[in-house]
Design a protein around this motif. Structure first.
Motif, PDB file in Angstrom:
ATOM      1  N   GLN A 191      46.560 -59.505  -4.225  1.00 10.57           N
ATOM      2  CA  GLN A 191      46.138 -60.330  -5.347  1.00 10.57           C
ATOM      3  C   GLN A 191      46.031 -59.474  -6.609  1.00 10.57           C
ATOM      4  O   GLN A 191      45.776 -58.275  -6.546  1.00 10.57           O
ATOM      5  CB  GLN A 191      44.781 -60.980  -5.064  1.00 10.57           C
ATOM      6  CG  GLN A 191      44.800 -61.957  -3.908  1.00 10.57           C
ATOM      7  CD  GLN A 191      43.460 -62.659  -3.735  1.00 10.57           C
ATOM      8  OE1 GLN A 191      42.473 -62.313  -4.379  1.00 10.57           O
ATOM      9  NE2 GLN A 191      43.424 -63.656  -2.861  1.00 10.57           N
ATOM     10  N   ARG A 192      46.222 -60.164  -7.737  1.00  6.07           N
ATOM     11  CA  ARG A 192      46.110 -59.457  -9.018  1.00  6.07           C
ATOM     12  C   ARG A 192      45.584 -60.429 -10.061  1.00  6.07           C
ATOM     13  O   ARG A 192      46.115 -61.536 -10.213  1.00  6.07           O
ATOM     14  CB  ARG A 192      47.466 -58.906  -9.451  1.00  6.07           C
ATOM     15  CG  ARG A 192      47.416 -58.120 -10.748  1.00  6.07           C
ATOM     16  CD  ARG A 192      48.777 -57.557 -11.093  1.00  6.07           C
ATOM     17  NE  ARG A 192      48.742 -56.816 -12.344  1.00  6.07           N
ATOM     18  CZ  ARG A 192      49.811 -56.273 -12.918  1.00  6.07           C
ATOM     19  NH1 ARG A 192      51.002 -56.370 -12.320  1.00  6.07           N
ATOM     20  NH2 ARG A 192      49.707 -55.630 -14.066  1.00  6.07           N
ATOM     21  N   VAL A 199      43.818 -65.723 -14.652  1.00  7.78           N
ATOM     22  CA  VAL A 199      44.243 -66.358 -13.413  1.00  7.78           C
ATOM     23  C   VAL A 199      44.478 -65.278 -12.356  1.00  7.78           C
ATOM     24  O   VAL A 199      44.859 -64.148 -12.688  1.00  7.78           O
ATOM     25  CB  VAL A 199      45.533 -67.186 -13.637  1.00  7.78           C
ATOM     26  CG1 VAL A 199      46.683 -66.287 -14.074  1.00  7.78           C
ATOM     27  CG2 VAL A 199      45.920 -67.961 -12.380  1.00  7.78           C
ATOM     28  N   VAL A 200      44.211 -65.603 -11.105  1.00  5.91           N
ATOM     29  CA  VAL A 200      44.442 -64.681  -9.997  1.00  5.91           C
ATOM     30  C   VAL A 200      45.778 -65.029  -9.343  1.00  5.91           C
ATOM     31  O   VAL A 200      45.956 -66.140  -8.835  1.00  5.91           O
ATOM     32  CB  VAL A 200      43.315 -64.751  -8.952  1.00  5.91           C
ATOM     33  CG1 VAL A 200      43.648 -63.847  -7.767  1.00  5.91           C
ATOM     34  CG2 VAL A 200      41.992 -64.353  -9.576  1.00  5.91           C
ATOM     35  N   LEU A 201      46.723 -64.113  -9.394  1.00  4.41           N
ATOM     36  CA  LEU A 201      48.024 -64.299  -8.750  1.00  4.41           C
ATOM     37  C   LEU A 201      47.968 -63.681  -7.362  1.00  4.41           C
ATOM     38  O   LEU A 201      47.502 -62.548  -7.197  1.00  4.41           O
ATOM     39  CB  LEU A 201      49.138 -63.641  -9.567  1.00  4.41           C
ATOM     40  CG  LEU A 201      49.315 -64.133 -11.006  1.00  4.41           C
ATOM     41  CD1 LEU A 201      50.461 -63.399 -11.682  1.00  4.41           C
ATOM     42  CD2 LEU A 201      49.571 -65.642 -11.025  1.00  4.41           C
ATOM     43  N   ALA A 202      48.428 -64.419  -6.363  1.00  2.00           N
ATOM     44  CA  ALA A 202      48.371 -63.935  -4.979  1.00  2.00           C
ATOM     45  C   ALA A 202      49.739 -64.060  -4.338  1.00  2.00           C
ATOM     46  O   ALA A 202      50.451 -65.051  -4.544  1.00  2.00           O
ATOM     47  CB  ALA A 202      47.345 -64.744  -4.175  1.00  2.00           C
ATOM     48  N   ASP A 203      50.121 -63.043  -3.593  1.00  2.00           N
ATOM     49  CA  ASP A 203      51.336 -63.078  -2.781  1.00  2.00           C
ATOM     50  C   ASP A 203      50.929 -63.584  -1.406  1.00  2.00           C
ATOM     51  O   ASP A 203      50.251 -62.871  -0.651  1.00  2.00           O
ATOM     52  CB  ASP A 203      51.947 -61.686  -2.670  1.00  2.00           C
ATOM     53  CG  ASP A 203      53.267 -61.679  -1.901  1.00  2.00           C
ATOM     54  OD1 ASP A 203      53.524 -62.654  -1.153  1.00  2.00           O
ATOM     55  OD2 ASP A 203      54.025 -60.705  -2.039  1.00  2.00           O
ATOM     56  N   PRO A 204      51.319 -64.831  -1.043  1.00  2.00           N
ATOM     57  CA  PRO A 204      50.859 -65.398   0.227  1.00  2.00           C
ATOM     58  C   PRO A 204      51.398 -64.688   1.459  1.00  2.00           C
ATOM     59  O   PRO A 204      50.877 -64.868   2.555  1.00  2.00           O
ATOM     60  CB  PRO A 204      51.362 -66.848   0.164  1.00  2.00           C
ATOM     61  CG  PRO A 204      52.527 -66.799  -0.762  1.00  2.00           C
ATOM     62  CD  PRO A 204      52.189 -65.750  -1.776  1.00  2.00           C
ATOM     63  N   GLU A 205      52.437 -63.873   1.309  1.00  2.00           N
ATOM     64  CA  GLU A 205      53.019 -63.210   2.468  1.00  2.00           C
ATOM     65  C   GLU A 205      52.527 -61.780   2.648  1.00  2.00           C
ATOM     66  O   GLU A 205      52.586 -61.244   3.743  1.00  2.00           O
ATOM     67  CB  GLU A 205      54.549 -63.257   2.376  1.00  2.00           C
ATOM     68  CG  GLU A 205      55.076 -64.695   2.416  1.00  2.00           C
ATOM     69  CD  GLU A 205      56.594 -64.760   2.493  1.00  2.00           C
ATOM     70  OE1 GLU A 205      57.217 -63.722   2.761  1.00  2.00           O
ATOM     71  OE2 GLU A 205      57.131 -65.858   2.282  1.00  2.00           O
TER      72      GLU A 205
END
Length: 299
Positions: free
Chosen positions: A234-235, A224-230
């Protein structure tokens, strides 16, 4: 055309709020708070969860049983909302995005505190800018305020929200005693605790926490790709059983910290989720608070 769809959606939201929340105010001047009142009312036995600032020490000393003093609600209430529209709110994996729940919660607050000369204002914070909407009365103003929240654009990628600053901006300059409502997902650091406590020292406080299922646990989907929206970072990670367990534990710990901070500030805590019936959750919250005020037990 987009403006027409927005207007139509907001009217449907208003109709839904009115249809399902009407009746909650029967026998109670305010829907979300019993005061603030300036005229003393009857004393009643203290119940766990009552505001200790309303302790009636004279009656308590005379009866040796803790009592609090009820107050008669002021004829006019001024409500201010801190509306968090930072990047993390523009996210949702269930029925809607969290920002949609923010708009819905704002509409519910407007309905539950409207009428009788009451006024409603807001501090809308995106991280990029802060928009102040002055406190005014009337249905037209309330509708315009909810529309302004719904139309506020997302800040550019890489801009972080600052809930602490938004709460501080509501505190200064000092306003007449009233109701302060903070609507946010309360993700990230908890530096907002101190200004929240300072805010509650002058106003009745309600915190509305907006959550999505993915704020709490990771899906069992492999990579899964984790993203920080702020921040935009991405990781890509493998959602192993261990990672999912650690993520859930960290999320549970953070939510407990948020709940404890709100409790220490003496505020009410309403949790709304994108995968739940938010109006039903609001109804249960308001009914429980009214039961507590009437001495019917702990909310």
């Amino acid at each position: 055309m987009q403006g027409e769809r927005m207007e139509h959606g907001l009217r449907l939201l208003e109709l839904d709020v009115r249809r399902r929340l009407d009746g909650l105010l029967q026998g109670n001047h305010l829907g979300l708070v019993p005061g603030p009142g300036t005229e003393p009312g009857e004393a009643r036995t203290y119940q766990p969860g009552d505001d200790v600032r309303r302790m009636d020490w004279a009656v308590t000393a005379r009866t040796t049983v803790p009592h609090i003093r009820e107050t008669v609600a002021d004829r006019e209430l001024e409500t201010w909302m801190v509306v968090d529209l930072s990047g993390s709110l523009f996210f949702g994996t269930a029925a809607c995005e969290k920002r949609d729940l923010v708009v819905a919660a704002s509409a519910a607050v407007a309905h539950l505190t409207g009428g009788g000369g009451n006024r409603l204002g807001a501090v809308i914070a995106t991280g990029e800018k802060t928009i102040r909407q002055p406190a005014r009365g009337g249905l037209a103003h309330a509708r315009g305020l909810v529309r302004k929240i719904a139309e506020t654009p997302r800040a550019p990628e890489g801009v972080r929200g600052d809930l602490t600053d938004a709460i501080e901006q509501l505190r200064r300059p000092p306003r007449r005693r009233g109701l302060a409502v903070v609507i946010s997902d309360f993700l990230g650091d908890v530096e907002w605790q101190r200004p929240l406590r300072a805010l509650s020292a002058r106003h009745d406080l309600l915190a509305i926490e907006v959550l999505d299922p993915r704020d709490i646990d990771l899906p069992e989907v492999g990579t899964v790709v984790l993203a920080d929206p702020e921040s935009g970072r991405q990781r890509e990670v493998h959602a192993s059983a261990l990672l999912r367990k650690e993520f859930a534990a960290a999320a549970t710990e953070h939510r407990a910290m948020v709940a404890a901070a709100i409790r220490r500030a003496g505020g009410g805590h309403l949790v709304l989720r994108t995968d739940s019936d938010w109006i039903a959750d609001t109804v249960r919250f308001v009914v429980a608070r009214k039961r507590r005020w009437s001495g019917g037990g702990v909310a």
